[in-house]
Structure formats: C-alpha cells, structure tokens
Design an enzyme around this catalytic site. Structure first.
Site, PDB file in Angstrom:
ATOM      1  N   ARG A   1       9.239  38.502  45.358  1.00 52.50           N
ATOM      2  CA  ARG A   1       9.145  37.815  44.065  1.00 52.50           C
ATOM      3  C   ARG A   1       8.759  38.814  42.986  1.00 52.50           C
ATOM      4  NH1 ARG A   1       7.586  31.779  45.770  1.00 52.50           N
ATOM      5  NH2 ARG A   1       9.130  31.778  47.435  1.00 52.50           N
TER       6      ARG A   1
ATOM      7  N   GLU B   1       7.364  38.548  40.306  1.00 51.97           N
ATOM      8  CA  GLU B   1       6.378  37.980  39.385  1.00 51.97           C
ATOM      9  C   GLU B   1       5.624  39.102  38.703  1.00 51.97           C
ATOM     10  OE1 GLU B   1       3.717  35.416  41.448  1.00 51.97           O
ATOM     11  OE2 GLU B   1       5.150  33.773  41.569  1.00 51.97           O
TER      12      GLU B   1
ATOM     13  N   ARG C   1      -4.211  36.431  44.250  1.00 60.91           N
ATOM     14  CA  ARG C   1      -3.518  35.474  45.113  1.00 60.91           C
ATOM     15  C   ARG C   1      -2.009  35.698  45.178  1.00 60.91           C
ATOM     16  NH1 ARG C   1      -5.014  29.617  43.237  1.00 60.91           N
ATOM     17  NH2 ARG C   1      -3.859  30.343  41.408  1.00 60.91           N
ATOM     18  N   HIS C   2      -1.512  36.718  44.469  1.00 61.66           N
ATOM     19  CA  HIS C   2      -0.063  36.952  44.436  1.00 61.66           C
ATOM     20  C   HIS C   2       0.309  38.309  45.000  1.00 61.66           C
ATOM     21  CE1 HIS C   2      -0.398  33.678  41.478  1.00 61.66           C
ATOM     22  NE2 HIS C   2       0.811  33.358  41.886  1.00 61.66           N
TER      23      HIS C   2
ATOM     24  N   GLU D   1      -2.825  26.812  46.950  1.00 57.81           N
ATOM     25  CA  GLU D   1      -1.716  26.176  47.649  1.00 57.81           C
ATOM     26  C   GLU D   1      -1.283  27.073  48.804  1.00 57.81           C
ATOM     27  OE1 GLU D   1       1.776  25.966  45.111  1.00 57.81           O
ATOM     28  OE2 GLU D   1       2.930  26.432  46.913  1.00 57.81           O
TER      29      GLU D   1
ATOM     30  N   SER E   1       4.487  24.633  50.494  1.00 57.99           N
ATOM     31  CA  SER E   1       5.211  23.620  49.733  1.00 57.99           C
ATOM     32  C   SER E   1       6.346  23.110  50.597  1.00 57.99           C
ATOM     33  CB  SER E   1       5.844  24.233  48.484  1.00 57.99           C
ATOM     34  OG  SER E   1       4.940  24.246  47.437  1.00 57.99           O
TER      35      SER E   1
ATOM     36  N   ARG F   1      -1.624  33.913  52.557  1.00 55.82           N
ATOM     37  CA  ARG F   1      -2.571  32.912  52.049  1.00 55.82           C
ATOM     38  C   ARG F   1      -3.239  32.174  53.204  1.00 55.82           C
ATOM     39  NH1 ARG F   1      -0.667  30.076  46.457  1.00 55.82           N
ATOM     40  NH2 ARG F   1      -0.703  31.980  45.203  1.00 55.82           N
TER      41      ARG F   1
END
Lengths: 429, 429
Positions: free
Chosen positions: B210, B212, B218-219, B352, B355, B403
């Site tokens: 990703r 991002e 957390r990423h 989270e 998902s 996570r």
C-alpha cells in the site's frame, strides 16, 4: 443444509447440494443433469411426469455452468457416477451462466493455453485442471508441516528492496515514493542475515520476481520459491534435508491427493532417497559424450546438456562441486581447491529444480568474491555488515514451487502450475 | 555433535554446543561466559588454573557476540541459568564479532527503533525480540494447520497486477517490460475469482503493498495479509470462522510459545468466543457519547472513535451492519435495507484487525456499485467477467498479520512485528 457432493450416498435418504451444472441431457420424458462441486459430480434425474412444476421450469431454463441448489431423495443406481442419483424436490437457480461459454469446461473442444488463461476461472473448473491446484495446496501445507516439525521458523522477508541479489540485471524497478527500489529476485540475502540473527533454521514460501526477457515453457516472471537456510550446516547437510523434503512432499500428495492424481491420469511414484550425487566434472563428460554442441569444463549447463545428463541419470539427482567461477559469490569454495565450490543443483531430467550451497560466512572472502564477479561491494553494505558481528557457518537452498509441481505432475508448460501466470506478455487477469 | 543449549543437562555428562557470546565476566582466577543459541543460554566456567592453555588463550581473545563452539563436561550448579554449567575442554572461535557492537544485545543501553532496525540482525538476537518472531512463525504455521484441516485450499495469487482493487490510489507502479503494472494492494479480486472457479474455500498468507503516505505506528507499506474466501457462505458464517481462527491462534501460541511469552513478559490470555457483535449505528452512539470531536452516522471511525468504542467493548469485537456508502463496492447490501451492508470489521480496542463481508455476487449490482464509487467498470472487466458465468454467493475477510501479532503481544509499534519493515522512509536493510 448443503452437503459436499462426495458425501452424498444412498444411505443419506435425503440430501441438499449446491454446485455447477456440468452437463444437461434431455431425453424427452427424462432429463439428466450432472452437478459438480469441488468434491465430485452427481447425477440429478428428473422424470417429467413426476417432478414438481417449479422443478421442471427451472431445469428447462438452466444453462450449463450456472450455479444451482438442489434438494431431494437419493437413490442407488448402478449406471450413475458414484452409484447414486438425486431426484429433486426443489431446484433453484442461484446464479445464471451466460451462453455460449468462453471456454468449454467439459473439454469436448480443446483450447490453447492463452484462451484457457484468459478465462482461467472457467479453465480451473475442469477437474483435471483443478487437480493441479489441489496438489499445489497440499505441497505448500506439507512444506510448512515438514519444516515446522524439524524446528524451522518461517519468516517473511521484504519483497520491496533497494539492492539486487546478484547484480543489477533482471530486476523490476518500482516507484517507491522518492526512492529507487526493486522487486526482490530471491530472499537469499535476507535469509542469510537471519543466520547472523541467530535464528539458525528458517524457511520462507513466497513470491520472487525476475525481469527475464525470455518467454519459455520453464520460466515465469513471478514465481513462488521455497527457501531454506540452516546455521552450523554444510552443503551435504542441506542436500539431505532437500531430498527428504522432496520425498515427503511426493508422499503427502500420494496419500492425500489420490483423486487429483487419478483426474490427471499421471503415473505417480514417490522418489527414493538418497538421490545420486554427480560431480560437475563428470556431468560435463556425460554431456560432451552425448551432445553435438561443443561443451567444456567451465561452461554452464544449457537445456540440451541438462536433457542429455538427465537421460543418463534418471529422476532427481544432484550436480555437485561446481566451478567457483560460474556460481554466485555467496557459494563457499573448497578450502583445498578454491576453484571448486560447495554449490549444488538438484536436477530433474527435464530441468533444474533447486540451487543451493554452503555459503561464504567470512566477511573478507565474501567481499573478495563479490568484487571478483565485477560487482561493487559498497552496494552490499547492508548485507555485509552482519558478517562482521558473528556470522555462523551456514548453508541453504531455494526450490521453485512451480517447477516442482510441473515435474511432479508431468505438465508441459510451467504456466499450468500457476493460477494467474505472469510472463513477458501477460499481466491480466 | 553439537546439541541445542536447552538440551544440555547435568545428565549429559559431556556436551558440545555452539552459539554467540552473550556476556563475559572475568573475576581473576575465574572467567564466566554466557553462551546463547536460539534455544537458551548456558554458563561456561573457566578455572584459570585448571583449563587447557588453548582454551585460556581463546577465551582471552574472544569478543562479545562472536560465534564459538565449546565442548566439555556439564556440572549441576544452582546459581547458573538452567541449574548447570559447562567446563570447557575445547573452545573454538568460529566467527569473530568486531567491537564495539553497533547495538547492545544485552539491552543495558536502550536503543531507539531506527537504530534497532538499522542493525536488525543484532536487534533480533535479543531473546525478547526473537520471541516476537517465534510467535509470528507459530501463528503462520497454525493458520495453515487450522484452515487446511477445515478443507481450505491455499492459493498463490499474483502480486504484479494491471488494475487496482479499490481504484487508483495508494498503488506502487512497476515498470513491467512495456506495460504499466502495479503491486497488488490485496488478493480481494483474485480470491473472489477463485469462487467463480469453484474452489469454494481458499486462503492465502502473503504480502500486500500500500502506497499510503502516512507514517504511523499502525501502518506499513508492505505487510502480510491472511486472506480467506468461502462460497455458499454469508457474513455471519465467516465471522464465526474468523473468531474461531483467532482463538485457535492464541491457543497455539499459549501452548507452543510459553518461553517466548515469558521472555516478552506479557500477560497472555486466550480470548473467549463468540466475540460481541456491535452494529455500526450503536458504535457511533458510543463514540458520540465519549469523544469531543463531532461524529455522526455515516462517518468512518477514526483512531479516537475506535479507542472510545474499544474502552466500552473490551478486546475483540465485531462492528457490523455498516452504511453501504462507506464500505467497498464488493460489500453486499441488505435486501430489505440497501443503505446498510453485510460488512464487518473485527476490532481490537487498539485498532481494526480484519475487514470482511458477504460479497456482491450479482453481476449487474456489482457494476452499479462500482459506478456508484466513481470508478469505471470497464477497468474491472477481468474481474467482472467471472460474475457472468456462474458466480456462487460468497463471503470472506482479510486480516493483517502484523496487527494481529502487535495486539497479541502488546507491541507499541507495528514495525516491531516485522523483521525488515518497509515504510515511507525505509527500504534498507
């Protein structure tokens, strides 16, 4: 409650199944459908005079490869697949398939590989194609089992890297924010760093990426590699580990995938260990005696040579004691004859399945060997640093998952061992 | 023959070990060394008057974190780690560590995370850090076991792809020969295609990428995802599967990693199932009552809201019944209230973890939902095609490995759950 088709027996009395319409045969007063799920095929028989009107209507409307849900009574019948059939009380079309299909799932019309790969989701509905991936799934799980039970830790190494394992060729560049980065060709350098980290026995099953330009039946640009590295071990130790693993994987497939093997119609035999060890010097002599092309000590083995040697050696053998010059810098030279190194290839008559070696663990020798390959040791500082702070002796190998599956199942093209192959021309689907 | 340090007991009589010099204490007439391998630590005691001259010389020369091989007699002694010590007859330095070390392995000097990651091979020699990766290895193996035993096939989907899962953002572009390609953000579209292929139950443990821009604790820009997809299942079925898996993974760690848990000094409890189900509408009410920022129905849940809801709910719960508008196009709307969809997030109070959803399996609805997100369905033709030829109903989820490990072990930064993390600024080592 839906049950798998393979679990439906006359003893069930009543059963509900869901699956794909494999074939439809309308004989006037009788309609036979074959319904397929991933466990098998069952015949659904509709007697027009007796069946409920809604069932008749649905059966009339349904197209091949649609998804249906059927409930009814199970009856023993000799002529049907599995010796039983289902007489439906309810028959629901869950998801309609358009006609015509882009690919024939019952294989009455043969398709070329490109057409198959374009409609891969239909292609793998063929039991013979799905069988390859059942075997591959079993091989992957059995690899985790075997290595975990022998005390190996599995690791996840980065796929986005800043440096090439073996120099700058064959790399896919990535635009990684402001930096230059590449897709990793091999976890080689990272698994070696984990030896410096004291993990001692590690493995990884993961993707590797090679920007090779050639497009052959044995090459992929994205492949899966089974990688192993062991501290305080030499090349002989990890050859034994490798042949034990290969035998174990064949045995696991033999035990757990008999249906898939039957679908594939291949002769399947668990190889016997130990595999023969053939020194490179002897391999060259065998090749030289059998092929027309000139070949001499120091040459790499091409496809023709590999085939010639394979004819003499049979399935699964090691070529050992390679010239240091034609193996990567991380292969350990013999102390008493540094022109030869402790590298090996595990061969199948058709191709190389695995490469491994005892590795150089001495920092200065490693720097020397990197430079001898015409590479700049400065570019490898992140890798060299661990060698200055207590690097144990170690050895390991990498094995191509797809080549293993290809040779195990007699597939003609390596793309048949991958769900969605990536090659020179294909990135879709 | 070398044996693991944890296997050395007074009953051995004689033993040979190999490992890293963890500490050296010279008390004049006596020298104590602690030697470490991945199984444990042993005290090696050298009495200067009695030890062979070669042993004394080697011990005098050896630096901390060098690799040594030691053989001698084992004696029971109360005060030493594990209640025994080794009196060496031979002591060989296998691989020298330079001094000073770039990082202190005995953690007398605390180091910041960047320094630790720069010398990761030394950092993970700390038993407390190695413990994280023993746990992660166990979690990965146990995932294969659990899902294989439930009849799941593992699959390997491509990481080099031509299209984005959820539109064009957050993708790393690759120069793939003459073509434009990207690193895959998620196996989502491919695992759904395997449902059309009739595989019914699949999983994959593999890398996702990703692009991002934010750099948080957390990423990660490269992470590992556990992905699952099941045909003829709905969101409720796969929530049960997910909570069962999480409980199983905690139980596996509890059973097999007691040493690692002790090294980490964390309180460890296997969570009880079922996890609570909290509808999104109620989650918003909890957040609104507890936080100062304005929040209303239809908003996504930010870090502050997640924390507030977590304080009320405790560990591991599901948020269900999300507004269709803020979930991806592939989430299935409820038939009787299409503004809400069958999507869920599995939460830990801190973040989270997973998902999932029942997916849209109807072609035309899917096209509609893709367009509703402002995306062009033409770019998804390779994905949409399978939906026209018998796509069964299906559901699934993806869970972030890092996570999961982070919350399981109470780690402060997600980078601590990755051997070689990749973030906005880091691609080395």
């Amino acid at each position: 409650m839906r049950i798998p088709i393979s679990d439906v027996t006359p003893e069930c009395g009543r059963a509900e199944i869901a699956g794909w319409v494999h074939e439809v045969r309308d004989l006037g007063g009788l309609t036979f459908l074959l319904i397929r799920d991933r466990t098998g095929i069952i015949q659904v028989t509709i007697v027009k005079k007796k069946a409920p009107a809604e069932v008749l209507e649905a059966v009339k409307a349904v197209s091949r490869e649609s998804v249906v849900r059927v409930a009814g009574t199970v009856k023993a019948i000799d002529k049907a697949p599995g010796g039983r059939e289902l007489n439906p009380e309810t028959f629901a079309i869950v998801s309609v398939a358009e006609s015509p299909l882009p690919l024939d799932v019952v294989e009455k019309v043969p398709a070329d590989l490109d057409t198959r790969l374009d409609a891969r989701f239909l292609d793998v509905r063929k039991p013979r194609v799905a069988a390859v991936f059942k075997v591959r799934s079993t091989v992957t799980s059995a690899t985790y089992d075997f290595l975990s039970q022998r005390g190996f830790f599995n690791i996840a190494t980065p796929k986005v890297v800043a440096a090439a394992t073996e120099g700058g060729t064959e790399l896919f560049p990535i635009a990684y924010f402001e930096k230059e980065a590449f897709l990793n060709q091999s976890p080689q350098l990272y698994k070696q760093m984990m030896m410096a980290a004291g993990f001692e026995k590690v493995f990884e099953v993961g993707p590797i990426f090679r920007a090779e330009e050639h497009n052959t039946v044995r090459h992929l640009n994205e492949a899966t590699s089974i990688d192993v590295e062991v501290s305080f071990a030499d090349h002989n130790d990890v050859m034994v580990l490798l042949e034990d693993l290969v035998r174990h994987l064949y045995a696991a497939v033999d035990e757990r995938c008999s249906d898939a093997i039957a679908d594939l119609g291949v002769e399947f035999e668990v190889p016997k260990t130990p595999f023969p060890r053939l020194p490179y010097a002897e391999a060259i002599e065998i090749a030289a005696a059998r092929i027309d092309e000139p070949i001499a000590y120091g040459d790499d083995l091409g496809t023709v040579s590999e085939k010639a040697i394979g004819e003499e050696m049979g399935e699964h053998y090691f070529i050992t004691d390679w010239p240091t010059e034609i193996k990567p810098y991380y292969a350990m030279p013999y102390e008493d004859d540094p022109a030869i190194c402790k590298a090996f290839d595990m061969m199948h008559p058709r191709m190389e399945l695995s490469s491994g070696a005892q590795r150089v663990h001495q920092h200065d020798l490693l720097v020397e060997q990197i430079a001898a390959k015409g590479l700049n040791p400065d570019g490898f500082e992140f890798y060299l640093k661990p060698f200055r702070y207590g690097m144990p002796p170690h050895a390991g190998w990498g094995m191509g998952m797809e080549r293993l599956i290809m040779t195990m199942l007699g597939l003609q093209n390596i793309r048949e061992a991958v769900l969605f192959p990536r090659d020179r021309h294909r990135v879709v689907p």
